[in-house]
Design an enzyme around this catalytic site. Structure first.
Site, PDB file in Angstrom:
ATOM      1  CD1 TRP A  34       0.428   0.590   3.315  1.00 33.56           C
ATOM      2  CD2 TRP A  34      -0.116  -1.568   3.137  1.00 33.56           C
ATOM      3  NE1 TRP A  34       0.946  -0.062   4.402  1.00 33.56           N
ATOM      4  CE2 TRP A  34       0.621  -1.395   4.321  1.00 33.56           C
ATOM      5  CE3 TRP A  34      -0.577  -2.851   2.802  1.00 33.56           C
ATOM      6  CZ2 TRP A  34       0.913  -2.454   5.173  1.00 33.56           C
ATOM      7  CZ3 TRP A  34      -0.278  -3.898   3.659  1.00 33.56           C
ATOM      8  CH2 TRP A  34       0.456  -3.697   4.822  1.00 33.56           C
ATOM      9  CD  GLU A  51      -2.515   3.353   8.491  1.00 30.25           C
ATOM     10  OE1 GLU A  51      -2.604   2.850   9.622  1.00 30.25           O
ATOM     11  OE2 GLU A  51      -1.426   3.634   7.962  1.00 30.25           O
ATOM     12  CE1 TYR A 134      -1.601   5.779  13.386  1.00 31.58           C
ATOM     13  CE2 TYR A 134      -3.183   4.342  12.293  1.00 31.58           C
ATOM     14  CZ  TYR A 134      -1.889   4.790  12.464  1.00 31.58           C
ATOM     15  OH  TYR A 134      -0.887   4.271  11.699  1.00 31.58           O
ATOM     16  CG  ASP A 152       0.833   3.555  15.434  1.00 28.57           C
ATOM     17  OD1 ASP A 152       1.808   4.208  15.863  1.00 28.57           O
ATOM     18  OD2 ASP A 152       0.938   2.704  14.539  1.00 28.57           O
ATOM     19  CB  CYS A 204      12.125   3.265  18.263  1.00 25.10           C
ATOM     20  SG  CYS A 204      12.085   3.986  19.904  1.00 25.10           S
ATOM     21  CB  CYS A 211      19.829   3.489  20.817  1.00 26.37           C
ATOM     22  SG  CYS A 211      18.323   3.310  21.794  1.00 26.37           S
TER      23      CYS A 211
HETATM   24 FE1  SF4 Z   1      14.232   4.988  20.031  1.00 25.47          FE
HETATM   25 FE2  SF4 Z   1      16.796   4.670  20.669  1.00 25.47          FE
HETATM   26 FE3  SF4 Z   1      16.099   6.021  18.483  1.00 25.47          FE
HETATM   27 FE4  SF4 Z   1      15.670   7.059  20.878  1.00 25.47          FE
HETATM   28  S1  SF4 Z   1      17.652   6.586  19.973  1.00 25.47           S
HETATM   29  S2  SF4 Z   1      14.243   7.051  19.167  1.00 25.47           S
HETATM   30  S3  SF4 Z   1      15.141   5.218  22.048  1.00 25.47           S
HETATM   31  S4  SF4 Z   1      15.757   3.837  18.890  1.00 25.47           S
END
Ligand code: SF4
Length: 367
Positions: A34, A51, A134, A152, A204, A211
């Site tokens: 999509w 969605e 949303y 979301d 994330c 990170c």
């Molecule tokens: Fe998420 Fe880590 Fe990126 Fe911060 S740095 S937005 S905690 S993945």
């Protein structure tokens, strides 16, 4: 630099999350059926359909359903003209069946508009059946490029970490929505929304966010404070109550299975089911339950239990099975007008919710 100046500088950097995030999205975005090329306008019908399907369901599960739907009903007009039972059958297995009924109602409402198209603003979109804040924001941003911020669970998590919001969910929801809106750029708002969704799904992640690979790591407060794993915080949920039922799978000697259509309203309305006792708060007593079986027979208790989790409760089902002659009549309790015998090979085409498919698989596994 003073502490205040440092704080202001960090705040400004966080609010410029769009630049690194969009660059990451251009290179790393997920290819989904999509999706359109970055910057391109998407078809509102496909955005809306995806969605709605994605609510409470994973991308992997949704993809084949989405492809089947757009092959069968390529436009909102085609879906509006579809037979409701056909749509419910095509939806079977995706769960949360109120979504399927709202899908049809929404398609019909859009098709009935003077131009036959989805409206462009969040406020108008919100008036359509089954479209909440949303989905309205997602369609406005992704299909129409409007300055809107769909938030979301994935986006809540990213924003809570970016700003190190320590308030517990769900109380933090309003604050997170406001913060998400401050991040959204006027240009490429749709791509930004999808980039946030992808970042939440791929980088994330709820546990052990990546990170080191994140395009926002240098401006993320949770990362700097080393608390990403602990956010977002959530209030402890009350345990789901348990309900109990006994289901009766009657297999006729000609290989047909007895199905019943559920009531026209309420949970799983109008879907097909294996006849069962009421879904009650107390465990049913088998002898009493047999009095209300849909057909008189030597019922046999299939070993084991089926457990299925709905949003507000957990259902535990004991399955009884019987093989019955072709001419065996149904009992008064069967709600005959709602019952039908379906050949085993055709069960896959019926609008059977996942819990019913589990019951059938459990009861017929030795056949
Ligand atoms: Fe998420 Fe880590 Fe990126 Fe911060 S740095 S937005 S905690 S993945």
């Amino acid at each position: 630099m003073t502490a205040v100046a440092r704080k202001q500088r960090l705040q400004a950097a966080v609010q410029d999350a769009a630049t690194p995030l969009l660059a990451w999205y251009d290179a790393e975005r997920r290819e989904l059926p999509w999706r359109y090329e970055p910057g391109a306008k998407a078809d509102p019908y496909r955005v809306w359909l995806s969605e709605i399907m994605l609510q409470q369901t994973t991308v992997k599960v949704v993809i084949p359903y989405f492809l089947r739907f757009v092959a069968k009903w390529p436009t909102v007009k085609a879906l509006a003209a579809a037979d409701e039972d056909d749509v419910l059958r095509a939806w079977a297995g995706l769960g949360y069946y109120a979504r399927a009924r709202n899908l049809i109602a929404c398609a019909r409402a859009v098709a009935a508009r003077p131009d036959g198209k989805f409206p462009r603003t969040e406020a108008e979109l919100l008036e359509l059946p089954g479209i909440g804040p949303y989905t309205a924001a997602a369609i406005a941003a992704i299909a129409y490029g409007q300055l809107a911020s769909p938030v979301d669970g994935n986006v809540e998590r990213v924003v809570a970490r970016l700003f190190a919001v320590k308030t517990e969910l769900p109380a933090a929801k309003a604050e997170l929505r406001v913060l998400a809106a401050t991040l959204t750029p006027a240009r490429r708002a749709g791509d930004f929304a999808q980039a946030m969704m992808d970042l939440g799904a791929q980088v994330c992640t709820p546990k052990r966010p990546l990170c080191l690979m994140c395009p926002l790591k240098s401006i993320c407060k949770a990362n700097m404070l080393g608390i990403a794993d602990d956010l977002p915080r959530r209030a402890v949920k009350a345990e789901r109550p348990v309900r109990y039922a006994i289901a009766f799978l009657a297999l006729r000697e000609d290989g047909r299975v007895l199905l019943r259509r559920r009531p026209d309203s309420g949970l799983l309305a109008r879907m097909m089911e294996i006849p069962s006792t009421e879904w009650a708060d107390d465990e049913p007593e088998i002898q009493a339950a047999l009095q209300g079986a849909p057909i008189r027979s030597d019922w046999w208790a299939v070993p084991g239990l089926i457990v299925h989790t709905f949003t507000h409760f957990r259902l535990e089902i004991q399955v009884m099975r019987a093989v019955v002659p072709v001419d065996e009549p149904l009992t008064f309790w069967a709600s005959q007008e709602r019952c039908t015998w379906v050949a085993r090979r055709d069960l896959k085409n019926e609008a059977l919710p996942s819990v019913m498919r589990k019951i059938i698989a459990h009861a017929l596994k030795e056949n």
